[in-house]
Design an enzyme around this catalytic site. Structure first.
Site, PDB file in Angstrom:
ATOM      1  N   ASN A   1      -2.978 -14.985  22.417  1.00 29.33           N
ATOM      2  CA  ASN A   1      -1.740 -15.636  22.862  1.00 29.33           C
ATOM      3  C   ASN A   1      -0.667 -15.473  21.790  1.00 29.33           C
ATOM      4  OD1 ASN A   1      -1.900 -17.927  20.946  1.00 29.33           O
ATOM      5  ND2 ASN A   1      -3.761 -18.362  22.108  1.00 29.33           N
TER       6      ASN A   1
ATOM      7  N   LYS B   1      -3.996 -35.161  28.653  1.00 31.64           N
ATOM      8  CA  LYS B   1      -4.793 -34.537  27.585  1.00 31.64           C
ATOM      9  C   LYS B   1      -5.249 -35.588  26.571  1.00 31.64           C
ATOM     10  CE  LYS B   1      -3.602 -29.815  27.684  1.00 31.64           C
ATOM     11  NZ  LYS B   1      -2.637 -28.794  27.441  1.00 31.64           N
TER      12      LYS B   1
HETATM   13  O1  PMT Z   1       1.906 -21.091  16.071  1.00 32.76           O
HETATM   14  P1  PMT Z   1       3.363 -21.195  16.473  1.00 32.76           P
HETATM   15  O2  PMT Z   1       3.969 -19.869  16.866  1.00 32.76           O
HETATM   16  O3  PMT Z   1       4.161 -21.913  15.402  1.00 32.76           O
HETATM   17  O4  PMT Z   1       3.464 -22.092  17.791  1.00 32.76           O
HETATM   18  C1  PMT Z   1       3.117 -23.450  17.744  1.00 32.76           C
HETATM   19  C2  PMT Z   1       2.289 -23.876  18.960  1.00 32.76           C
HETATM   20  C3  PMT Z   1       3.151 -23.807  20.219  1.00 32.76           C
HETATM   21  C4  PMT Z   1       1.055 -22.995  19.119  1.00 32.76           C
HETATM   22  C5  PMT Z   1       1.815 -25.360  18.660  1.00 32.76           C
HETATM   23  O5  PMT Z   1       2.938 -26.176  18.503  1.00 32.76           O
HETATM   24  C6  PMT Z   1       0.921 -25.893  19.765  1.00 32.76           C
HETATM   25  O6  PMT Z   1       1.364 -26.388  20.771  1.00 32.76           O
HETATM   26  N1  PMT Z   1      -0.421 -25.790  19.551  1.00 32.76           N
HETATM   27  C7  PMT Z   1      -1.433 -26.127  20.575  1.00 32.76           C
HETATM   28  C8  PMT Z   1      -1.561 -25.020  21.555  1.00 32.76           C
HETATM   29  C9  PMT Z   1      -2.645 -25.299  22.586  1.00 32.76           C
HETATM   30  O7  PMT Z   1      -3.668 -24.687  22.567  1.00 32.76           O
HETATM   31  O8  PMT Z   1      -2.367 -26.281  23.413  1.00 32.76           O
HETATM   32  P2  PMT Z   1      -3.388 -26.749  24.595  1.00 32.76           P
HETATM   33  O9  PMT Z   1      -2.538 -27.684  25.349  1.00 32.76           O
HETATM   34  O10 PMT Z   1      -3.948 -25.589  25.277  1.00 32.76           O
HETATM   35  O11 PMT Z   1      -4.547 -27.492  23.821  1.00 32.76           O
HETATM   36  C10 PMT Z   1      -4.520 -28.887  23.547  1.00 32.76           C
HETATM   37  C11 PMT Z   1      -5.229 -29.210  22.244  1.00 32.76           C
HETATM   38  O12 PMT Z   1      -6.627 -28.922  22.364  1.00 32.76           O
HETATM   39  C12 PMT Z   1      -4.728 -28.444  21.049  1.00 32.76           C
HETATM   40  O13 PMT Z   1      -4.730 -29.316  19.939  1.00 32.76           O
HETATM   41  C13 PMT Z   1      -5.754 -27.334  20.875  1.00 32.76           C
HETATM   42  O14 PMT Z   1      -5.888 -26.943  19.514  1.00 32.76           O
HETATM   43  C14 PMT Z   1      -7.016 -28.023  21.370  1.00 32.76           C
HETATM   44  N2  PMT Z   1      -8.000 -27.114  21.994  1.00 32.76           N
HETATM   45  C15 PMT Z   1      -7.683 -26.411  23.117  1.00 32.76           C
HETATM   46  C16 PMT Z   1      -8.623 -25.616  23.719  1.00 32.76           C
HETATM   47  C17 PMT Z   1      -9.921 -25.527  23.146  1.00 32.76           C
HETATM   48  N3  PMT Z   1     -10.846 -24.779  23.695  1.00 32.76           N
HETATM   49  N4  PMT Z   1     -10.212 -26.227  22.048  1.00 32.76           N
HETATM   50  C18 PMT Z   1      -9.283 -27.020  21.460  1.00 32.76           C
HETATM   51  O15 PMT Z   1      -9.555 -27.662  20.445  1.00 32.76           O
END
Ligand code: PMT
Length: 403
Positions: free
Chosen positions: A207, A338
């Site tokens: 991504n 979430k």
């Molecule tokens: O890296 P940059 O270019 O600076 O961009 C920043 C960002 C947009 C990546 C950052 O601000 C951000 O939003 N990070 C989380 C991205 C994400 O995976 O979001 P999610 O909504 O899919 O996941 C929710 C949370 O669960 C996150 O804390 C993620 O780390 C965690 N997760 C998700 C999936 C997974 N299998 N395991 C996890 O731990």
């Protein structure tokens, strides 16, 4: 704010004429200020003026036995709680990025353990030159902070980015840098960047995460005195100063790395963009196009990756755990779901449909979504500013014993 020791390092640009005003502003805020100049700076501002406003001897010559006898350059580097470089020319920026130490200012900057705040000032074309921008990235990666430059009419006659920030703005940025070490004794675990899920020996599902958000968080935690472990996925960023880094590629590797460090951690911030799915099997050889019929499509079967955040939250105990939510629509509702599902103390939600925030850029616009239902919306801020706001909230949460 308590009185701290600030070394003002001045290089040879026209904006050096503002240095005496900066010294006065910093002293009015109650700080002790000493000045060090490059030989070129002396063409723009007199050491007598700086001595008069600082009340201290001004140093400029690395090899002057008299000056070194009074306070040697290593002593000056150790003396400072903060070094402010203002103005910082393109030349000094390049020397800092590459570790040169051929005059007093560069020698002090190489020897210091103190945080460094840089106020660049230069012609707009020098500022936007790829060499300068690369040097900036190098320095940012080492935890050097920047204030400005501002946009406007430049002394050289050009218009654009390159004006040194006003002394009042630099003094405010210095106050932020002098933040007390409120996280001393804490172990902070941060994840950053995207994961890459292998398809074959050369391809992967990944991504757009650059790691900037997570790296800013790790850097801020280190600045506040924490022992920081940064688990970095796919990113080209340099390790922030004072941070221990563990590199991973896939979500499964990230999970292993998180669990290896989790026991010792008291605060966990999961800013990484972890892939929710991975190809069910990865070929260790390159899949050749010739293996497919002409024009045939190829189907990738994906399986779910473990949800690392959810897993660590189920073993939370007295840790503070912060998750992120990258959403393209219904941001608040999705983040609240979430938060409830994963069970963390706080979700930092960002709207990744915005071009000026979220993935890749230097700024972010986030919402803090709390289990109480409260939602705090922050303005568009540099990612370093988001990180500072985040640790202010984490500090309050831990002080209140609610995490
Ligand atoms: O890296 P940059 O270019 O600076 O961009 C920043 C960002 C947009 C990546 C950052 O601000 C951000 O939003 N990070 C989380 C991205 C994400 O995976 O979001 P999610 O909504 O899919 O996941 C929710 C949370 O669960 C996150 O804390 C993620 O780390 C965690 N997760 C998700 C999936 C997974 N299998 N395991 C996890 O731990």
């Amino acid at each position: 704010m308590e009185s701290r020791r600030i070394l003002l390092a001045i290089s040879g640009g026209i904006a050096a004429y503002k240095a005496p005003e900066l010294v006065r502003t910093l002293r009015r805020a109650g700080h002790e200020v000493r000045c060090a100049m490059t030989p070129e700076a002396a063409r723009f501002v007199s050491s007598l003026a700086l001595q008069a406003v600082s009340g201290e001897t001004v140093r400029s010559d690395l090899f002057d036995a008299g000056e070194e006898g009074e306070i040697d350059h290593i002593g000056l580097a150790d003396w400072a709680d903060l070094i402010v470089v203002a103005p910082c020319t393109a030349n000094l920026l390049a020397k800092m990025a590459h570790g040169l130490a051929d005059d007093l200012v560069t020698a002090v900057l190489l020897a210091t353990k103190a945080p460094v705040l840089v106020a660049p000032a230069m012609n707009v074309n020098m500022w936007s030159h790829p060499a300068t921008q690369t040097n900036l990235e190098i320095l940012r990666g080492r935890g050097i902070r920047f204030v400005g430059p501002d946009s406007g009419e430049l002394a050289c006659g050009w218009e654009g980015l390159g004006r040194m920030s006003d002394p009042g703005v630099i003094a405010e940025a210095a106050a932020i840098e002098l933040v007390p070490e409120t996280l001393a004794g804490q172990v902070v675990l941060v994840t950053a960047g995207g994961t890459a899920e292998p398809i074959d020996a050369v391809r992967s599902v990944t991504n757009r995460s650059s790691g900037k958000m997570g790296f800013a968080i790790a850097s801020e935690a280190a600045r506040r005195g924490a022992d920081v472990v940064l688990i970095a996925g796919v990113t080209s960023l340099e390790t922030p100063h004072g941070v221990r880094r563990v590199d991973v590629q896939s979500a499964l590797e990230m999970r292993d790395a998180v669990f290896a460090e989790f026991e010792a951690a008291s605060i966990v911030v999961k800013a990484a963009a972890v892939a929710d799915f991975r190809p069910i099997e990865a070929s260790d050889r390159k899949i050749k196009k010739e293996q497919l019929d002409e024009g045939a499509s190829m189907t990738l079967e994906l399986v779910q990756n473990p949800d690392i955040l959810q897993e660590i939250c189920s073993r939370k105990e007295n840790r503070t755990i912060v998750g992120f939510a990258a959403e393209s629509h219904d941001v608040v509702a999705a983040a609240q779901r979430k938060l409830a599902r994963k069970g963390c103390d706080l979700i930092v939600a960002n709207d990744i449909s915005r071009a000026d925030a979220g993935f890749e850029v230097d700024e972010n616009a986030v919402l803090f979504v709390w289990p109480s239902g409260e939602v705090e919306e922050l303005p568009l801020l540099p990612k370093t500013g988001v990180a500072a706001q985040l640790f202010d909230r984490i500090g309050k949460l831990r002080d209140s014993g609610d995490s």
